[in-house]
Design a protein around this motif. Structure first.
Motif, PDB file in Angstrom:
ATOM      1  N   TYR A   1     -12.851  10.287  -2.066  1.00  0.00           N
ATOM      2  CA  TYR A   1     -11.593   9.578  -1.812  1.00  0.00           C
ATOM      3  C   TYR A   1     -10.497  10.643  -1.798  1.00  0.00           C
ATOM      4  CZ  TYR A   1     -14.356   5.562  -3.302  1.00  0.00           C
ATOM      5  OH  TYR A   1     -15.332   4.600  -3.430  1.00  0.00           O
ATOM      6  N   HIS A   2      -9.577  10.544  -0.847  1.00  0.00           N
ATOM      7  CA  HIS A   2      -8.509  11.532  -0.706  1.00  0.00           C
ATOM      8  C   HIS A   2      -7.145  10.909  -0.987  1.00  0.00           C
ATOM      9  CE1 HIS A   2     -10.754  14.942   1.118  1.00  0.00           C
ATOM     10  NE2 HIS A   2     -11.602  13.967   1.418  1.00  0.00           N
ATOM     11  N   VAL A   3      -6.323  11.631  -1.753  1.00  0.00           N
ATOM     12  CA  VAL A   3      -4.928  11.262  -2.001  1.00  0.00           C
ATOM     13  C   VAL A   3      -4.095  12.535  -1.904  1.00  0.00           C
ATOM     14  CG1 VAL A   3      -5.504   9.275  -3.462  1.00  0.00           C
ATOM     15  CG2 VAL A   3      -5.146  11.512  -4.508  1.00  0.00           C
ATOM     16  N   LYS A   4      -2.775  12.376  -1.870  1.00  0.00           N
ATOM     17  CA  LYS A   4      -1.869  13.518  -1.733  1.00  0.00           C
ATOM     18  C   LYS A   4      -1.246  13.891  -3.072  1.00  0.00           C
ATOM     19  CE  LYS A   4      -1.847  13.893   2.832  1.00  0.00           C
ATOM     20  NZ  LYS A   4      -2.459  15.006   3.484  1.00  0.00           N
ATOM     21  N   LYS A   5      -1.146  15.174  -3.319  1.00  0.00           N
ATOM     22  CA  LYS A   5      -0.494  15.695  -4.517  1.00  0.00           C
ATOM     23  C   LYS A   5       0.980  15.284  -4.516  1.00  0.00           C
ATOM     24  CE  LYS A   5       1.039  20.052  -6.467  1.00  0.00           C
ATOM     25  NZ  LYS A   5       1.066  21.507  -6.280  1.00  0.00           N
ATOM     26  N   GLY A   6       1.467  14.837  -5.667  1.00  0.00           N
ATOM     27  CA  GLY A   6       2.874  14.487  -5.820  1.00  0.00           C
ATOM     28  C   GLY A   6       3.264  13.131  -5.260  1.00  0.00           C
ATOM     29  N   GLN A   7       2.327  12.403  -4.666  1.00  0.00           N
ATOM     30  CA  GLN A   7       2.603  11.080  -4.087  1.00  0.00           C
ATOM     31  C   GLN A   7       2.018   9.988  -4.985  1.00  0.00           C
ATOM     32  OE1 GLN A   7       4.395  10.738  -1.122  1.00  0.00           O
ATOM     33  NE2 GLN A   7       4.650  12.941  -1.386  1.00  0.00           N
ATOM     34  N   PRO A   8       2.819   8.983  -5.349  1.00  0.00           N
ATOM     35  CA  PRO A   8       2.271   7.888  -6.156  1.00  0.00           C
ATOM     36  C   PRO A   8       1.151   7.172  -5.401  1.00  0.00           C
ATOM     37  CG  PRO A   8       4.663   7.707  -5.979  1.00  0.00           C
ATOM     38  CD  PRO A   8       4.237   8.783  -5.030  1.00  0.00           C
ATOM     39  N   VAL A   9       0.103   6.842  -6.137  1.00  0.00           N
ATOM     40  CA  VAL A   9      -1.019   6.113  -5.543  1.00  0.00           C
ATOM     41  C   VAL A   9      -1.440   5.015  -6.526  1.00  0.00           C
ATOM     42  CG1 VAL A   9      -2.738   7.769  -6.416  1.00  0.00           C
ATOM     43  CG2 VAL A   9      -3.316   6.280  -4.501  1.00  0.00           C
ATOM     44  N   THR A  10      -1.601   3.821  -5.999  1.00  0.00           N
ATOM     45  CA  THR A  10      -2.091   2.711  -6.807  1.00  0.00           C
ATOM     46  C   THR A  10      -3.588   2.615  -6.582  1.00  0.00           C
ATOM     47  OG1 THR A  10       0.004   1.519  -6.627  1.00  0.00           O
ATOM     48  CG2 THR A  10      -1.935   0.226  -7.249  1.00  0.00           C
ATOM     49  N   ILE A  11      -4.348   2.842  -7.644  1.00  0.00           N
ATOM     50  CA  ILE A  11      -5.801   2.753  -7.565  1.00  0.00           C
ATOM     51  C   ILE A  11      -6.185   1.319  -7.907  1.00  0.00           C
ATOM     52  CG2 ILE A  11      -7.993   3.625  -8.454  1.00  0.00           C
ATOM     53  CD1 ILE A  11      -6.443   6.207  -9.226  1.00  0.00           C
ATOM     54  N   VAL A  12      -6.906   0.689  -6.973  1.00  0.00           N
ATOM     55  CA  VAL A  12      -7.351  -0.696  -7.150  1.00  0.00           C
ATOM     56  C   VAL A  12      -8.873  -0.678  -7.218  1.00  0.00           C
ATOM     57  CG1 VAL A  12      -7.389  -3.022  -6.174  1.00  0.00           C
ATOM     58  CG2 VAL A  12      -5.367  -1.565  -5.856  1.00  0.00           C
ATOM     59  N   PHE A  13      -9.414  -1.143  -8.343  1.00  0.00           N
ATOM     60  CA  PHE A  13     -10.855  -1.176  -8.542  1.00  0.00           C
ATOM     61  C   PHE A  13     -11.370  -2.572  -8.252  1.00  0.00           C
ATOM     62  CE2 PHE A  13     -14.521  -1.910 -11.383  1.00  0.00           C
ATOM     63  CZ  PHE A  13     -15.393  -1.015 -10.808  1.00  0.00           C
ATOM     64  N   GLN A  14     -12.366  -2.666  -7.349  1.00  0.00           N
ATOM     65  CA  GLN A  14     -12.972  -3.952  -7.003  1.00  0.00           C
ATOM     66  C   GLN A  14     -14.461  -3.914  -7.323  1.00  0.00           C
ATOM     67  OE1 GLN A  14     -12.073  -4.695  -2.870  1.00  0.00           O
ATOM     68  NE2 GLN A  14      -9.934  -5.150  -3.297  1.00  0.00           N
ATOM     69  N   ASN A  15     -14.871  -4.790  -8.226  1.00  0.00           N
ATOM     70  CA  ASN A  15     -16.264  -4.897  -8.619  1.00  0.00           C
ATOM     71  C   ASN A  15     -16.958  -5.884  -7.682  1.00  0.00           C
ATOM     72  OD1 ASN A  15     -18.408  -4.254 -10.223  1.00  0.00           O
ATOM     73  ND2 ASN A  15     -17.785  -5.527 -11.935  1.00  0.00           N
ATOM     74  N   GLU A  16     -17.682  -5.379  -6.695  1.00  0.00           N
ATOM     75  CA  GLU A  16     -18.295  -6.212  -5.665  1.00  0.00           C
ATOM     76  C   GLU A  16     -19.637  -6.808  -6.088  1.00  0.00           C
ATOM     77  OE1 GLU A  16     -17.035  -6.488  -2.138  1.00  0.00           O
ATOM     78  OE2 GLU A  16     -15.221  -5.932  -3.230  1.00  0.00           O
ATOM     79  N   GLU A  17     -20.417  -6.046  -6.850  1.00  0.00           N
ATOM     80  CA  GLU A  17     -21.758  -6.494  -7.245  1.00  0.00           C
ATOM     81  C   GLU A  17     -22.112  -5.845  -8.578  1.00  0.00           C
ATOM     82  OE1 GLU A  17     -26.340  -6.347  -5.508  1.00  0.00           O
ATOM     83  OE2 GLU A  17     -24.782  -5.190  -4.525  1.00  0.00           O
TER      84      GLU A  17
END
Length: 140
Positions: free
Chosen positions: A69-85
């Protein structure tokens, strides 16, 4: 008689392991100086949607939906965890992220570029140890 005690001991150990992995961690402290992450809380816009980038991580039995998974340094990111199975959790120890079905969203701002290990935080069965991925924080 010895078999009885051995069976009771093994059963107790399995119960402790199962309960401990799925417990609600009350002692979580935020050490952003060590992790390179600023916990910003969940920022919302006027319509209630989270602001900034959103990273959705889906878990099925013994796998996340992506290896990286890729995100940018210094940028806010909301991590959403979804339990599918199955019953799973998400831990990114270096960034102090621990999510599960009862606490499925966290917003952070990675302050350090690099690769960070992601793993299932709830003992989920025989494939638990292989349930890993990477969070890659790219330079902005």
């Amino acid at each position: 008689m010895m078999k009885k005690y051995l069976l009771i001991g093994m059963t107790t150990a399995m119960l402790v392991l199962t309960t401990a992995c799925g417990g609600q961690g009350g002692g979580n402290t935020n050490s952003s100086q060590q992790s390179g992450v600023t916990d910003t809380g969940v920022a919302t816009s006027e319509n209630g949607a989270a602001s900034g980038e959103q990273l959705v991580v889906k878990a099925t039995n013994y796998a996340f939906d992506q290896k990286e998974y890729h995100v940018k340094k210094g940028q806010p990111v909301t991590i959403v965890f979804q339990n599918e199975e199955g019953n799973h959790g998400l831990a990114i120890p270096a960034l102090n992220v621990k999510l599960d079905s009862s606490n499925s969203t966290m917003t952070v701002t990675p302050e350090q570029a690099g690769q960070f290990d992601m793993a299932c935080s709830i003992m989920c069965g025989s494939g638990h140890s292989t349930m890993v991925a990477k969070l890659i924080v790219d330079e902005a």
